[in-house]
Structure formats: C-alpha cells, structure tokens
Design a protein around this motif. Structure first.
Motif, mmCIF file in Angstrom:
data_model
loop_
_atom_site.group_PDB
_atom_site.id
_atom_site.type_symbol
_atom_site.label_atom_id
_atom_site.label_comp_id
_atom_site.label_asym_id
_atom_site.label_seq_id
_atom_site.Cartn_x
_atom_site.Cartn_y
_atom_site.Cartn_z
ATOM 1 N N ALA A 186 27.890 -9.395 105.156
ATOM 2 C CA ALA A 186 29.271 -9.739 105.509
ATOM 3 C C ALA A 186 29.511 -9.498 106.996
ATOM 4 C CB ALA A 186 30.242 -8.921 104.669
ATOM 5 N N GLY A 187 28.893 -8.447 107.544
ATOM 6 C CA GLY A 187 29.024 -8.198 108.974
ATOM 7 C C GLY A 187 28.418 -9.315 109.809
ATOM 8 N N ASP A 188 27.254 -9.830 109.377
ATOM 9 C CA ASP A 188 26.629 -10.947 110.082
ATOM 10 C C ASP A 188 27.523 -12.184 110.065
ATOM 11 O OD1 ASP A 188 24.344 -9.527 110.733
ATOM 12 O OD2 ASP A 188 23.238 -10.179 108.952
ATOM 13 N N LEU A 189 28.178 -12.423 108.937
ATOM 14 C CA LEU A 189 28.934 -13.659 108.743
ATOM 15 C C LEU A 189 30.378 -13.562 109.224
ATOM 16 C CD1 LEU A 189 27.667 -14.625 105.157
ATOM 17 C CD2 LEU A 189 26.847 -15.493 107.356
ATOM 18 N N LEU A 190 30.990 -12.414 109.048
ATOM 19 C CA LEU A 190 32.422 -12.279 109.321
ATOM 20 C C LEU A 190 32.728 -11.515 110.600
ATOM 21 C CD1 LEU A 190 33.599 -11.399 105.683
ATOM 22 C CD2 LEU A 190 33.445 -13.657 106.759
ATOM 23 N N GLY A 191 31.740 -10.839 111.164
ATOM 24 C CA GLY A 191 31.962 -10.071 112.376
ATOM 25 C C GLY A 191 31.712 -8.595 112.149
ATOM 26 N N ARG A 192 30.797 -8.002 112.934
ATOM 27 C CA ARG A 192 30.402 -6.612 112.703
ATOM 28 C C ARG A 192 31.489 -5.633 113.138
ATOM 29 N NH1 ARG A 192 25.099 -8.954 115.345
ATOM 30 N NH2 ARG A 192 24.290 -9.966 113.475
ATOM 31 N N ARG A 193 32.117 -5.887 114.252
ATOM 32 C CA ARG A 193 33.212 -5.014 114.691
ATOM 33 C C ARG A 193 34.341 -5.029 113.669
ATOM 34 N NH1 ARG A 193 37.986 -6.110 117.589
ATOM 35 N NH2 ARG A 193 38.750 -4.395 118.931
ATOM 36 N N ARG A 194 34.668 -6.207 113.184
ATOM 37 C CA ARG A 194 35.727 -6.343 112.192
ATOM 38 C C ARG A 194 35.407 -5.537 110.934
ATOM 39 N NH1 ARG A 194 35.579 -11.491 111.975
ATOM 40 N NH2 ARG A 194 37.329 -11.905 113.385
ATOM 41 N N LEU A 195 34.153 -5.625 110.483
ATOM 42 C CA LEU A 195 33.777 -4.914 109.261
ATOM 43 C C LEU A 195 33.719 -3.407 109.494
ATOM 44 C CD1 LEU A 195 33.118 -6.198 106.480
ATOM 45 C CD2 LEU A 195 30.776 -5.463 106.862
ATOM 46 N N LEU A 196 33.275 -2.992 110.688
ATOM 47 C CA LEU A 196 33.246 -1.569 111.014
ATOM 48 C C LEU A 196 34.651 -0.973 110.975
ATOM 49 C CD1 LEU A 196 31.877 1.008 112.051
ATOM 50 C CD2 LEU A 196 32.051 0.078 114.376
ATOM 51 N N ILE A 197 35.602 -1.676 111.521
ATOM 52 C CA ILE A 197 36.983 -1.189 111.530
ATOM 53 C C ILE A 197 37.538 -1.120 110.113
ATOM 54 C CG2 ILE A 197 39.339 -1.777 112.230
ATOM 55 C CD1 ILE A 197 38.104 -2.900 114.840
ATOM 56 N N ALA A 198 37.322 -2.174 109.331
ATOM 57 C CA ALA A 198 37.839 -2.197 107.960
ATOM 58 C C ALA A 198 37.225 -1.079 107.123
ATOM 59 C CB ALA A 198 37.560 -3.556 107.322
ATOM 60 N N GLY A 199 35.918 -0.889 107.266
ATOM 61 C CA GLY A 199 35.248 0.163 106.511
ATOM 62 C C GLY A 199 35.730 1.547 106.898
ATOM 63 N N THR A 200 35.978 1.757 108.196
ATOM 64 C CA THR A 200 36.438 3.067 108.657
ATOM 65 C C THR A 200 37.841 3.366 108.140
ATOM 66 O OG1 THR A 200 35.102 2.822 110.662
ATOM 67 C CG2 THR A 200 36.808 4.519 110.694
ATOM 68 N N VAL A 201 38.704 2.362 108.121
ATOM 69 C CA VAL A 201 40.053 2.549 107.575
ATOM 70 C C VAL A 201 39.980 2.938 106.099
ATOM 71 C CG1 VAL A 201 42.198 1.365 106.979
ATOM 72 C CG2 VAL A 201 41.189 1.039 109.239
ATOM 73 N N LEU A 202 39.142 2.223 105.337
ATOM 74 C CA LEU A 202 38.986 2.546 103.913
ATOM 75 C C LEU A 202 38.405 3.943 103.739
ATOM 76 C CD1 LEU A 202 39.008 1.838 100.919
ATOM 77 C CD2 LEU A 202 36.816 0.656 101.242
ATOM 78 N N PHE A 203 37.429 4.297 104.552
ATOM 79 C CA PHE A 203 36.802 5.619 104.465
ATOM 80 C C PHE A 203 37.824 6.721 104.746
ATOM 81 C CE2 PHE A 203 34.111 9.165 105.665
ATOM 82 C CZ PHE A 203 32.985 9.017 104.880
ATOM 83 N N ALA A 204 38.647 6.521 105.755
ATOM 84 C CA ALA A 204 39.656 7.518 106.103
ATOM 85 C C ALA A 204 40.694 7.661 104.989
ATOM 86 C CB ALA A 204 40.335 7.145 107.418
ATOM 87 N N ALA A 205 41.165 6.541 104.465
ATOM 88 C CA ALA A 205 42.187 6.587 103.406
ATOM 89 C C ALA A 205 41.650 7.263 102.153
ATOM 90 C CB ALA A 205 42.660 5.170 103.088
ATOM 91 N N SER A 206 40.411 6.951 101.786
ATOM 92 C CA SER A 206 39.834 7.553 100.585
ATOM 93 C C SER A 206 39.516 9.035 100.806
ATOM 94 C CB SER A 206 38.580 6.788 100.164
ATOM 95 O OG SER A 206 37.641 6.695 101.217
ATOM 96 N N SER A 207 39.154 9.439 102.033
ATOM 97 C CA SER A 207 38.942 10.856 102.331
ATOM 98 C C SER A 207 40.242 11.635 102.167
ATOM 99 C CB SER A 207 38.414 11.036 103.758
ATOM 100 O OG SER A 207 37.139 10.450 103.915
ATOM 101 N N LEU A 208 41.341 11.053 102.641
ATOM 102 C CA LEU A 208 42.649 11.691 102.479
ATOM 103 C C LEU A 208 42.994 11.824 100.996
ATOM 104 C CD1 LEU A 208 45.260 12.799 103.729
ATOM 105 C CD2 LEU A 208 46.119 10.435 103.793
ATOM 106 N N ALA A 209 42.723 10.768 100.220
ATOM 107 C CA ALA A 209 42.998 10.814 98.785
ATOM 108 C C ALA A 209 42.172 11.896 98.099
ATOM 109 C CB ALA A 209 42.716 9.452 98.161
#
Length: 495
Positions: A80-103
């Motif tokens: 997905a990073g190759d096709l949709l953009g690696r920076r975009r996927l890195l940001i999305a993954g980090t947001v999800l990681f942070a939210a789930s860590s808080l949970a």
C-alpha cells in the motif's frame, strides 16, 4: 530521486547534512517504537493480570494480539505504501498507533486492552515498511550502507531496551505507562514526517489495486501467525492446529494463483527473482526463531529461577544493546570490502555460540558468571547478522517495490519470532513437565526446559548461517529502476 527527500548525490553525502541526519533519526525512531512495543509489555504482564483480572490463558493475548496483526498486515501495508504513498501511510499508521496506545493505557477491562493491542499491531504494519522503504530510496551509496547499519542496530536493540523500559516504568509508575510512553514518541514521528519528509503522490488509480490479493494474503498471514501463537496451548497434533496450518497454506496458494493472473498484482512475483532477496528473508525467519525465543527464555530464567525483579531483568539486557550496536557498526564498515555473505554467516555463528553457552545455565547461576558474557557475544552476532540481512534484502530492489521488499523482510522477522516461540515453548514445556512428573524441583525442571529450548535455538542460528552461505554476496547496491523490475541485473558479487 526519491519521493520523500533528496537522496545522496555524487557531489556530496546527504547523510552528512543536518537534514540527512534528522531524516535517519526519524526513520529509526519508527522501527524502535514498533519493535520495542513487542517486548515492553512482557515484564508488566503479572501486574496487568492482577489489575484487570486476566486468566493465564487470556493474558497471552496482550502480547500475541500485537504480533498477529503486525505480522498479518505487513505485506498489505508495504505494498500500500508503494501504491498510495509511503509518507502518507507512515503518518496514518502513526496516528493509529498513538490512538491505540492511549486506549491501551486507559483500558478498564480485558477487551479494551486486547482490542487496543490488535489496533497497535495494524498501525505498526503500516509504519515499519513505509519507514524502511523511505530509507532505502532516500539514501544511496555509502550513505545507504551507514543508514541500514544504524537501522539494523536500532531494530535489534529495541527488544532489549523494551524489556528495560518495561521493568522501569512498571515498577516506578505502573503498567499503564508502558503504553503512555508511546505518545510523545508518536508525536515526534508525526512532527518529523510532516516537516522533514516531502509529500508523495499516489502511484496507482483505484482500479489497479488488487483487492482480492490483499484479502487472500492478509487472511493467510493472520491465520498462520494465529495458529503458531496458539499451537503450544492447543498442541501441534490437535485438529485445530493442523486445520489452521492447512487453511493458511490453501489461502497462500490461492494468493499465488491470483497474483499470476492479475495485470497489477499486489505482490509482483518478479520481486523474488532479485538475487539475494529470498535467501535473506529465509535467513531472517530461521535466525529470529532462535533470537526471539532466547530473550523469552532467559527473561523467564532470571525472574522465575534466579528471582530477579522486573527492573533488574531489564537492566540485565543493557550490555546486549551495546553488543548489538557494536556488531551493526562493524558490519556497516565491512560491507563494501567483504559483501553481506561473510557478515551474515559470521554473525549467525557468533550468536549461535553465545546461545549455546546460555543453554548451559545452572539452577544456581549468577549474572556475571553465567549470563553477561554469552549475552554480549550473542548481541554482537545479532548486530552483524541483522545489518547484513537488511542490506541483502533491500539491495537491487526497484524503487517502486521498495515498500514490498521492506514488508517482506519485516514479515520474516515477525514470522520467525512467532514460529520460534511456538515451537520452542512446546519443547521447553515438555521437558519441564517430564521432570516435574519425575519429582524434580520446580527450579530444576524449569531450568532444564530452558536449556533444551536454548540449545535448539543455537542450532537455528547455525542453520541460518548455512542458508546465508548459499546467498548472493551483495555489497548493498542501490535500488534499481522500475524498468529493471522484470529483468533485474545481478546486484551481487558473482563469487
């Protein structure tokens, strides 16, 4: 040029610039965060069990939930990073990681904690291959060797550091802080990604995305890792285990057929024609089966046999981090002269010797007399091997498949970890139960089980070295162009 930042040029070293150093630090922070979170929870498990009322059987999901989704979604995340953009996927993954860590940190019950860990794994599966592929497409030449060496050193040390942080935070602040500590790190990653990395662009249109392939490979990987994680409890001969392995194989076979028929496959099978990639991935699987289980059993030995506290167990791994850093540094300087093959083989054999030494731990052992030296030897070998494998797995990969190559080598790490823990836990448990039935003391029975499992782990490292002997001897050449994808030129030393 990379779609992220300016790469090295013949006129100068990008890594030597301030921006280059910050970029490398940012990307290494991602792998540190993802790998650390696989181990930081381990020493907090007894406290979590008491606080939230977990049963012994359900408690494993606090660790396994993260590993299952992390390993299961890696191939999808990488492509997905190759096709949709690696920076975009890195940001999305980090947001999800942070939210789930808080949970996870706020969890008031078992379901919320396990659900948060599953989401954390999914976020990590987006972050890790995106960060590694940004690294391999941003740095070139000597910069690339150094960057991959630092990445490998940070990744290899993260598990040991996670154990240290887990013990310190749990003992001083409570178990919830093993999750809250992720929040400031995620904030730094997001700030750096938005300020340092250039915006990338979608590489495909929606019709190009192989949805069926994504479903098949993700389902196959999730089922495989889930089955391996549950195998020690269910039994290797149980219908549930056999059925899970067969169903996973069927899904992966269907995925292979689908990829051959697709005009735009999720995983172009031509990537496996790149010299050295398949051997590097196979070496990673076998090696990490031994490494991951070693950390697991030595930690149990220190706490359950020697009576170490959580903090003392964590501190015991500090010299391991030093050994890993030393090994990866040596590897970085030797790649250009020797290629990756001697580095990987030397690291595998050195680590095997260290784990073999650990397999002789006595019931009345001491840290200085029985653990320190073999742990440092093992750590040095880990640093050599991991740096060599990372370089070999990413050399000669076309830029448009860098995310996929990064996902493959990270999946190998996760698969090897799950496989080693599943198999060796069964070996250790069987030996321990046999001795308990013969009226041995609990300490003697546990130690004997750990000894046997560690011995098999050492043999795994020898096998990894044997596989590496047959691998191509790349010197970490830069990625190829998309045009060479279907007919890559050999990026290796013919010797």
């Amino acid at each position: 040029m990379s779609d992220t930042t300016t790469a090295s040029t013949p006129q100068g070293s990008f890594l030597a610039t301030g921006r280059g150093k910050i970029t490398l630090a940012l990307l290494c922070a991602v792998t540190f965060l993802d790998v650390m979170d696989g181990s930081i929870v381990n020493v907090a498990l007894p406290t979590i069990r008491t606080d939230l009322g977990f049963s012994v059987q359900n408690l494993q999901w606090v660790v396994s939930g993260y590993l299952i989704t992390y390993g299961g979604f890696l191939l999808l995340g990488g492509r997905a990073g190759d096709l949709l953009g690696r920076r975009r996927l890195l940001i999305a993954g980090t947001v999800l990681f942070a939210a789930s860590s808080l949970a996870c940190g706020l969890a008031a019950g078992q379901g919320m904690l396990v659900g948060g860990r599953l989401a954390q794994g999914f976020g990590a599966a987006m972050m890790s291959p995106a960060a590694l592929s940004i690294l391999t497409t941003t740095f070139q030449g000597a910069d690339r060797h150094k960057a991959l060496g630092v990445w490998a050193g940070i990744s290899g040390a993260a598990s040991a550091v996670g154990l240290l942080f887990g013990g310190l935070l749990t003992q001083e602040f409570g178990w919830r802080w093993v999750f809250f500590v992720n929040l400031p790190m995620c904030a730094l990653v997001l700030f750096g990604a938005l300020r340092i990395l250039k915006t990338d662009h979608r590489r495909s249109v929606p019709g190009d995305f192989d949805a069926l392939g994504a479903i098949l490979v993700t389902a196959g990987m999730l089922l495989l890792i889930f089955t391996l994680v549950k195998a020690p409890d269910a039994g290797w001969g149980a219908g549930r285990t056999i059925g899970g392995l067969v169903a996973s194989a069927a899904l992966m076979a269907a995925f292979g057929v689908n990829e051959q028929r697709r005009a735009h496959p999720l995983v172009p099978l031509s990537i496996f024609r790149i010299k050295g990639l398949a051997a590097a991935d196979a070496t990673q699987v076998i090696a990490w089966a031994g490494f991951y289980s070693m950390f697991f059993f030595v930690t149990l030995y220190m706490q359950n046999v020697l009576g170490y506290s959580q903090l003392r167990s964590g501190l015991a791994y500090v010299p391991v981090s030093v050994g890993i850093g030393f090994g990866s540094t040596v590897a970085t300087k030797m790649f250009v002269r020797t290629g990756t093959r001697p580095i990987i083989v030397s690291g595998a054999l050195l680590a095997a010797g260290g784990i073999l030494w650990l397999s002789r731990i006595p019931v009345d052992g001491t840290y200085l007399g029985n653990l320190l030296v073999p742990l440092v030897i093992m750590g040095t070998g880990l640093g050599l091997l991991y740096a060599g494998v990372q370089t070999a797995a990413n050399a000669g990969v076309p830029e448009d498949q860098a995310g996929l190559a990064a996902a493959l080598i990270t999946t190998s790490f996760q698969l090897g970890s799950a496989l080693g823990l599943a198999v060796f836990s069964g070996i250790a448990t069987s030996r321990t139960n046999h001795l308990l039935a013969a009226h041995a003391s609990p300490a003697q029975a546990l130690t004997a089980g750990f000894q046997r499992a560690l011995l098999i782990g050492a043999l795994c490292l020898v096998a990894a070295g044997a596989i590496a002997l047959r691998a191509s001897n790349t010197r970490g050449e830069p990625a190829g162009t998309p045009e060479t994808r279907h007919n890559p030129k050999p990026s290796y030393d013919p010797a």
